[in-house]
Scaffold this motif. Structure first.
Motif, short mmCIF file in Angstrom:
data_model
loop_
_atom_site.label_atom_id
_atom_site.label_comp_id
_atom_site.label_asym_id
_atom_site.label_seq_id
_atom_site.Cartn_x
_atom_site.Cartn_y
_atom_site.Cartn_z
N GLU A 118 -6.66 2.16 -8.83
CA GLU A 118 -7.52 0.97 -8.86
C GLU A 118 -7.08 -0.04 -7.79
O GLU A 118 -7.90 -0.61 -7.08
CB GLU A 118 -7.44 0.36 -10.26
CG GLU A 118 -8.29 -0.86 -10.50
CD GLU A 118 -9.77 -0.56 -10.50
OE1 GLU A 118 -10.55 -1.51 -10.41
OE2 GLU A 118 -10.15 0.64 -10.57
N SER A 158 -8.95 -0.96 -0.20
CA SER A 158 -9.93 -0.43 0.74
C SER A 158 -11.20 -1.28 0.73
O SER A 158 -11.93 -1.32 1.72
CB SER A 158 -10.23 1.04 0.43
OG SER A 158 -10.93 1.15 -0.78
N GLU A 159 -11.47 -1.96 -0.37
CA GLU A 159 -12.67 -2.81 -0.46
C GLU A 159 -12.39 -4.23 0.04
O GLU A 159 -13.30 -5.03 0.15
CB GLU A 159 -13.15 -2.88 -1.91
CG GLU A 159 -13.84 -1.61 -2.36
CD GLU A 159 -14.26 -1.67 -3.81
OE1 GLU A 159 -13.89 -2.64 -4.51
OE2 GLU A 159 -14.94 -0.73 -4.26
N GLY A 160 -11.12 -4.54 0.26
CA GLY A 160 -10.75 -5.86 0.74
C GLY A 160 -10.69 -6.92 -0.33
O GLY A 160 -10.69 -8.12 -0.03
N THR A 161 -10.66 -6.51 -1.60
CA THR A 161 -10.58 -7.49 -2.69
C THR A 161 -9.18 -7.51 -3.30
O THR A 161 -8.96 -8.20 -4.30
CB THR A 161 -11.60 -7.16 -3.81
OG1 THR A 161 -11.36 -5.85 -4.31
CG2 THR A 161 -13.03 -7.24 -3.29
N TYR A 162 -8.26 -6.78 -2.69
CA TYR A 162 -6.91 -6.71 -3.24
C TYR A 162 -6.23 -8.08 -3.19
O TYR A 162 -6.36 -8.80 -2.20
CB TYR A 162 -6.07 -5.70 -2.46
CG TYR A 162 -4.66 -5.58 -2.98
CD1 TYR A 162 -4.41 -4.88 -4.15
CD2 TYR A 162 -3.61 -6.18 -2.32
CE1 TYR A 162 -3.12 -4.78 -4.65
CE2 TYR A 162 -2.32 -6.08 -2.81
CZ TYR A 162 -2.08 -5.38 -3.97
OH TYR A 162 -0.81 -5.29 -4.46
N ARG A 165 -8.00 1.21 -4.39
CA ARG A 165 -9.45 1.06 -4.19
C ARG A 165 -9.77 -0.39 -3.78
O ARG A 165 -10.55 -0.63 -2.87
CB ARG A 165 -10.21 1.43 -5.47
CG ARG A 165 -11.73 1.45 -5.30
CD ARG A 165 -12.45 1.73 -6.61
NE ARG A 165 -12.19 0.73 -7.62
CZ ARG A 165 -12.76 -0.46 -7.68
NH1 ARG A 165 -13.63 -0.81 -6.76
NH2 ARG A 165 -12.47 -1.32 -8.64
N ARG A 166 -9.12 -1.34 -4.48
CA ARG A 166 -9.36 -2.75 -4.15
C ARG A 166 -8.88 -3.07 -2.75
O ARG A 166 -9.48 -3.87 -2.04
CB ARG A 166 -8.66 -3.67 -5.18
CG ARG A 166 -9.32 -3.62 -6.55
CD ARG A 166 -8.93 -4.82 -7.42
NE ARG A 166 -7.49 -4.96 -7.58
CZ ARG A 166 -6.78 -4.30 -8.50
NH1 ARG A 166 -7.37 -3.49 -9.34
NH2 ARG A 166 -5.48 -4.46 -8.58
N ARG A 214 0.85 -1.19 0.00
CA ARG A 214 0.00 0.00 0.00
C ARG A 214 0.89 1.25 0.00
O ARG A 214 0.64 2.19 -0.76
CB ARG A 214 -0.92 0.02 1.23
CG ARG A 214 -1.92 1.17 1.20
CD ARG A 214 -2.45 1.49 2.59
NE ARG A 214 -3.10 0.35 3.20
CZ ARG A 214 -4.38 0.01 3.02
NH1 ARG A 214 -5.13 0.75 2.25
NH2 ARG A 214 -4.88 -1.03 3.61
N GLU A 265 -8.99 -11.39 -10.83
CA GLU A 265 -10.30 -11.07 -11.43
C GLU A 265 -10.72 -12.12 -12.44
O GLU A 265 -11.86 -12.12 -12.90
CB GLU A 265 -10.24 -9.69 -12.09
CG GLU A 265 -10.14 -8.57 -11.06
CD GLU A 265 -10.13 -7.19 -11.69
OE1 GLU A 265 -10.31 -7.08 -12.91
OE2 GLU A 265 -9.94 -6.23 -10.93
N ARG A 313 -3.89 -7.40 -11.51
CA ARG A 313 -5.29 -7.76 -11.29
C ARG A 313 -5.56 -9.22 -11.63
O ARG A 313 -6.66 -9.72 -11.40
CB ARG A 313 -6.19 -6.89 -12.18
CG ARG A 313 -6.16 -5.43 -11.75
CD ARG A 313 -6.64 -4.52 -12.82
NE ARG A 313 -8.07 -4.69 -13.07
CZ ARG A 313 -8.76 -3.91 -13.88
NH1 ARG A 313 -8.17 -2.92 -14.52
NH2 ARG A 313 -10.03 -4.12 -14.06
#
Ligand SMILES: [Zn+2]
Length: 106
Positions: A63, A69-73, A66-67, A13, A77, A95
């Motif tokens: 991007e 902060s959303e916990g999808t990092y 953002r992922r 990060r 995909e 990704r």
């Protein structure tokens, strides 16, 4: 999430945030050059290419943040699997896992 992965994510990060700032600074600087007569000594095509690279860098890092902060990092995909941390350390904005990335190119 294991401690190791968590620590790595924090380090990534910090790298992404730094990278985002670097690209933003580059784009600002290039934009200033592009508005000067003679493009600040840049060849117009080179300048356009550099601006595109900086813009892409901003988009990729924003991007990825953002992922985070959303916990999808770190989730691919393509297949939904965990992208290996070794790959993320090389390419923090990745990704896709390597097999999915190769499928995309093919
Ligand atoms: Zn995948």
């Amino acid at each position: 999430m294991s401690d190791t992965l968590h620590e790595s994510t924090e380090a990534l990060r910090a790298r992404l945030e730094r990278q985002f700032q670097v690209h933003t600074g580059q784009l600002t600087e290039l934009t200033v050059h592009s508005r000067r007569p003679g493009h600040g000594g840049y060849d117009p095509d080179t300048l356009r290419g550099l601006m595109e690279t900086a813009r892409q860098g901003i988009a990729d890092t924003a991007e990825a943040l953002r992922r985070m902060s959303e916990g999808t990092y770190g989730r691919c995909e393509g297949c939904g699997g965990q992208i290996p941390i070794a790959r993320l350390e090389i390419l923090p904005w990745a990704r896709h896992c390597v097999p999915c990335q190769q499928r995309h190119r093919g």
